[in-house]
Design a protein around this motif. Structure first.
Motif, PDB file in Angstrom:
ATOM      1  N   HIS A  55       0.871  -1.192   0.000  1.00 53.04           N
ATOM      2  CA  HIS A  55       0.000   0.000   0.000  1.00 53.04           C
ATOM      3  C   HIS A  55       0.899   1.231   0.000  1.00 53.04           C
ATOM      4  N   LEU A  56       0.834   2.021  -1.061  1.00 54.83           N
ATOM      5  CA  LEU A  56       1.632   3.240  -1.148  1.00 54.83           C
ATOM      6  C   LEU A  56       0.841   4.410  -0.588  1.00 54.83           C
ATOM      7  N   THR A  76       3.752  -1.149   3.798  1.00 52.63           N
ATOM      8  CA  THR A  76       3.449   0.222   3.360  1.00 52.63           C
ATOM      9  C   THR A  76       4.733   0.929   2.963  1.00 52.63           C
ATOM     10  N   ASP A  78       6.359   4.921   1.205  1.00 54.66           N
ATOM     11  CA  ASP A  78       6.173   6.255   0.654  1.00 54.66           C
ATOM     12  C   ASP A  78       7.541   6.920   0.540  1.00 54.66           C
ATOM     13  N   HIS A 111      -2.929   1.891  -4.360  1.00 57.24           N
ATOM     14  CA  HIS A 111      -2.518   3.296  -4.261  1.00 57.24           C
ATOM     15  C   HIS A 111      -3.644   4.211  -4.701  1.00 57.24           C
ATOM     16  N   ASN A 112      -3.802   5.278  -3.953  1.00 55.11           N
ATOM     17  CA  ASN A 112      -4.833   6.271  -4.243  1.00 55.11           C
ATOM     18  C   ASN A 112      -4.205   7.635  -4.396  1.00 55.11           C
ATOM     19  N   VAL A 114      -1.731   8.686  -6.182  1.00 57.38           N
ATOM     20  CA  VAL A 114      -0.274   8.587  -6.114  1.00 57.38           C
ATOM     21  C   VAL A 114       0.349   8.860  -7.487  1.00 57.38           C
ATOM     22  N   PHE A 141      -6.562   0.892  -7.519  1.00 57.74           N
ATOM     23  CA  PHE A 141      -6.054   2.261  -7.349  1.00 57.74           C
ATOM     24  C   PHE A 141      -7.027   3.310  -7.870  1.00 57.74           C
TER      25      PHE A 141
END
Ligand SMILES: [Zn+2]
Length: 223
Positions: A55-56, A76, A78, A111-112, A114, A141
């Motif tokens: 999960h980004l 996760t 980032d 990813h949302n 991103v 996403f």
């Protein structure tokens, strides 16, 4: 109407979007749709044997639910992990740092909002992400829009200032605006299939999401 994240029943307008934000937990429409999509598309994939889910930019609303859903295989990351103090977030820059993951490593990648922050061409990024998907795995996403009445515009990383990006892409740190060609690219991407997110207008209404808003993409790799 009820929030599927906290159970709250009050919603408030946010940036001129009617009923966008849950008054109790502050989730926005896309977080509520995301959880619904994860329950339909991710939960069946992660039941049983140990699975790995990446999960980004792990939003807190979704992080806690996903952590319960996936268990120890929930990873996760980032480029700025300090923004996600609720998560044990790996500091990784896309795409170069993702070479550490072998082909087919993840059951799912989430990813949302991103992709619009990554310099370069979205097509290269989609292909780089799906390389890491296991056969039958899914990338789930969302992106702003996409704006289906126009073509994508990229290259925000080459603009001289935040002010120019704000004017062209509606946010200082957005490098692109995704349009109809983006969806077409996904439909034609080899090695898998673009699925429907399965969220009907009626479900959207129950989640206080305006008709057709917060669309999600579910791309499944061939098994
Ligand atoms: Zn809520």
């Amino acid at each position: 109407m009820a929030c599927n994240i906290c159970g709250g029943t009050d919603f408030e307008d946010y940036r001129d979007r009617k009923g966008e934000r849950c008054t109790d937990c502050s989730s926005k429409a896309r977080h509520r749709v995301a959880l619904m999509v994860y329950e339909a598309h991710l939960l069946p994939l992660v039941q049983g044997a140990e699975k790995r889910v990446l999960h980004l930019a792990p939003e807190q609303f979704l992080h806690d639910k996903l952590s319960d859903m996936v268990g120890a295989g929930y990873i996760t990351s980032d480029a700025s992990p300090e923004r996600y103090s609720h998560a044990e977030c790996l500091k990784l820059y896309f795409p170069q740092d993702f070479d550490l993951f072998p082909d087919g490593y993840f059951t799912a990648i989430l990813h949302n909002h991103v992709l619009e922050h990554i310099p370069g061409h979205y097509g290269d990024h989609l292909i780089a992400f799906t390389r890491m998907l296991a056969p039958g795995g899914k990338m789930i996403f969302s992106v702003p829009g996409p704006y289906l009445d126009r073509q994508s515009v990229e290259g925000g990383e080459h603009l001289a200032s935040d002010a120019e990006r704000l004017e062209k892409f509606l946010q200082e740190d957005h490098y692109k605006m995704l349009g109809a060609d983006f969806v077409e690219f996904l439909r034609n991407m080899e090695g898998g299939e673009l699925l429907s997110d399965g969220i009907t207008s009626k479900i959207r209404e129950q989640l206080s999401v305006r008709p057709g808003k917060a669309p999600f993409f579910v791309w499944q790799k061939q098994s």
